[in-house]
Design a protein around this motif. Sequence first.
Motif, mmCIF file in Angstrom:
data_model
loop_
_atom_site.group_PDB
_atom_site.id
_atom_site.type_symbol
_atom_site.label_atom_id
_atom_site.label_comp_id
_atom_site.label_asym_id
_atom_site.label_seq_id
_atom_site.Cartn_x
_atom_site.Cartn_y
_atom_site.Cartn_z
ATOM 1 N N PRO A 26 9.864 4.749 13.856
ATOM 2 C CA PRO A 26 9.807 4.020 12.619
ATOM 3 C C PRO A 26 7.854 2.845 13.325
ATOM 4 O O PRO A 26 7.983 2.883 13.757
ATOM 5 C CB PRO A 26 10.654 2.900 13.645
ATOM 6 N N HIS A 27 7.409 2.986 11.800
ATOM 7 C CA HIS A 27 6.122 2.200 11.629
ATOM 8 C C HIS A 27 6.651 0.457 10.671
ATOM 9 O O HIS A 27 7.435 0.841 10.275
ATOM 10 C CB HIS A 27 5.329 2.760 10.566
ATOM 11 N N THR A 28 6.096 -0.140 11.238
ATOM 12 C CA THR A 28 5.717 -1.943 10.199
ATOM 13 C C THR A 28 4.888 -1.374 9.234
ATOM 14 O O THR A 28 4.183 -0.243 9.455
ATOM 15 C CB THR A 28 5.524 -3.113 10.679
ATOM 16 N N THR A 29 5.164 -2.752 8.327
ATOM 17 C CA THR A 29 4.244 -2.880 6.993
ATOM 18 C C THR A 29 2.777 -2.661 7.646
ATOM 19 O O THR A 29 2.334 -1.993 6.963
ATOM 20 C CB THR A 29 4.911 -3.376 6.062
ATOM 21 N N VAL A 43 0.954 -2.505 0.168
ATOM 22 C CA VAL A 43 1.838 -1.178 1.705
ATOM 23 C C VAL A 43 3.389 -1.147 0.250
ATOM 24 O O VAL A 43 3.980 0.166 0.332
ATOM 25 C CB VAL A 43 1.813 -1.468 2.641
ATOM 26 N N PRO A 44 3.756 -2.294 0.418
ATOM 27 C CA PRO A 44 5.204 -2.645 -0.260
ATOM 28 C C PRO A 44 4.894 -0.996 -1.801
ATOM 29 O O PRO A 44 6.642 -0.876 -1.779
ATOM 30 C CB PRO A 44 5.971 -4.087 -0.093
ATOM 31 N N ARG A 45 4.642 -2.017 -2.137
ATOM 32 C CA ARG A 45 4.733 -0.528 -3.708
ATOM 33 C C ARG A 45 4.960 0.231 -2.936
ATOM 34 O O ARG A 45 5.650 1.763 -4.184
ATOM 35 C CB ARG A 45 3.490 -0.977 -4.591
ATOM 36 N N HIS A 46 3.739 1.148 -2.813
ATOM 37 C CA HIS A 46 3.957 2.853 -2.478
ATOM 38 C C HIS A 46 5.209 2.901 -1.132
ATOM 39 O O HIS A 46 5.839 4.232 -1.314
ATOM 40 C CB HIS A 46 2.365 3.296 -0.887
ATOM 41 N N LEU A 47 5.579 1.997 -0.610
ATOM 42 C CA LEU A 47 6.815 2.169 0.531
ATOM 43 C C LEU A 47 8.260 2.475 -0.604
ATOM 44 O O LEU A 47 9.059 3.198 -0.601
ATOM 45 C CB LEU A 47 7.180 1.519 1.071
ATOM 46 N N ALA A 48 7.916 1.881 -1.752
ATOM 47 C CA ALA A 48 9.649 1.317 -2.719
ATOM 48 C C ALA A 48 9.806 2.934 -3.498
ATOM 49 O O ALA A 48 10.786 2.944 -3.260
ATOM 50 C CB ALA A 48 9.459 0.136 -3.428
ATOM 51 N N VAL A 49 8.153 3.302 -4.308
ATOM 52 C CA VAL A 49 8.408 5.030 -4.175
ATOM 53 C C VAL A 49 8.973 5.541 -3.624
ATOM 54 O O VAL A 49 9.597 6.490 -4.252
ATOM 55 C CB VAL A 49 6.609 4.952 -5.241
ATOM 56 N N GLY A 54 14.019 8.639 -1.810
ATOM 57 C CA GLY A 54 14.792 9.098 -0.550
ATOM 58 C C GLY A 54 14.052 10.148 0.692
ATOM 59 O O GLY A 54 14.855 10.717 1.101
ATOM 60 N N LEU A 55 12.504 9.360 0.264
ATOM 61 C CA LEU A 55 12.093 10.020 0.899
ATOM 62 C C LEU A 55 12.078 9.506 2.290
ATOM 63 O O LEU A 55 10.254 10.037 3.753
ATOM 64 C CB LEU A 55 10.266 10.820 0.465
ATOM 65 N N LEU A 56 12.518 8.442 1.814
ATOM 66 C CA LEU A 56 11.958 6.813 3.156
ATOM 67 C C LEU A 56 12.984 6.562 3.905
ATOM 68 O O LEU A 56 13.614 5.731 2.679
ATOM 69 C CB LEU A 56 11.182 5.916 3.219
ATOM 70 N N THR A 57 13.504 6.196 5.444
ATOM 71 C CA THR A 57 14.518 5.064 5.307
ATOM 72 C C THR A 57 13.939 3.745 6.369
ATOM 73 O O THR A 57 12.590 3.784 6.255
ATOM 74 C CB THR A 57 15.478 5.251 5.841
ATOM 75 N N ALA A 58 14.639 2.477 5.851
ATOM 76 C CA ALA A 58 14.191 0.883 6.504
ATOM 77 C C ALA A 58 15.263 0.487 6.919
ATOM 78 O O ALA A 58 16.167 1.185 6.576
ATOM 79 C CB ALA A 58 13.291 0.284 4.875
ATOM 80 N N ARG A 63 12.571 -9.687 12.878
ATOM 81 C CA ARG A 63 12.178 -10.033 11.086
ATOM 82 C C ARG A 63 11.489 -9.107 10.861
ATOM 83 O O ARG A 63 10.563 -9.494 10.010
ATOM 84 C CB ARG A 63 11.016 -11.495 12.119
ATOM 85 N N TYR A 64 11.314 -7.984 11.619
ATOM 86 C CA TYR A 64 10.800 -7.090 10.814
ATOM 87 C C TYR A 64 11.157 -5.407 10.616
ATOM 88 O O TYR A 64 12.463 -5.350 10.359
ATOM 89 C CB TYR A 64 9.715 -5.969 11.757
ATOM 90 N N VAL A 65 10.983 -5.146 9.294
ATOM 91 C CA VAL A 65 11.693 -3.518 8.875
ATOM 92 C C VAL A 65 10.256 -2.525 9.044
ATOM 93 O O VAL A 65 9.561 -2.367 9.344
ATOM 94 C CB VAL A 65 12.271 -3.715 7.405
ATOM 95 N N ARG A 66 11.129 -1.896 9.663
ATOM 96 C CA ARG A 66 11.128 -0.716 10.278
ATOM 97 C C ARG A 66 11.346 0.670 9.300
ATOM 98 O O ARG A 66 12.478 1.123 8.993
ATOM 99 C CB ARG A 66 11.328 0.168 11.766
ATOM 100 N N TYR A 67 9.902 1.405 8.622
ATOM 101 C CA TYR A 67 10.123 2.639 7.978
ATOM 102 C C TYR A 67 10.237 3.930 8.907
ATOM 103 O O TYR A 67 9.001 4.162 9.424
ATOM 104 C CB TYR A 67 9.088 2.422 6.553
ATOM 105 N N THR A 68 11.082 4.775 8.089
ATOM 106 C CA THR A 68 10.689 5.713 9.065
ATOM 107 C C THR A 68 10.752 7.495 7.966
ATOM 108 O O THR A 68 11.591 7.035 7.173
ATOM 109 C CB THR A 68 12.032 6.255 9.800
#
Length: 87
Positions: A26-29, A43-49, A54-58, A63-68
């Motif tokens: 997991p990584h933060t923005t 970053v959020p625009r790219h993460l949203a795509v 379905g290639l990324l989970t949050a 306070r943080y959102v971690r993306y994998t």
Amino acid sequence: MAGNGHATTGGTRASGTAAAAAHPGPHTTGELAHAWGLSPPEVPRHLAVLRRAGLLTARRHGRYVRYTLNLPDLTALGTDLLAAVLR
């Protein structure tokens, strides 16, 4: 999962996907912005795509959102695409 190839075709998303695949977990923005050479607001625009494809989970952690990256689904897109992304 069909039709997800466009999610990794943007230059930033392709290089970002490769960077995230090279450093799984997991990584933060902010961490992704640093790794991708972007400002945090970009970053959020790219993460949203990637999430829509379905290639990324949050997951929220305080306070943080971690993306994998969803590596099984990314791998299922095909070895050719994966090789191009990881190149």
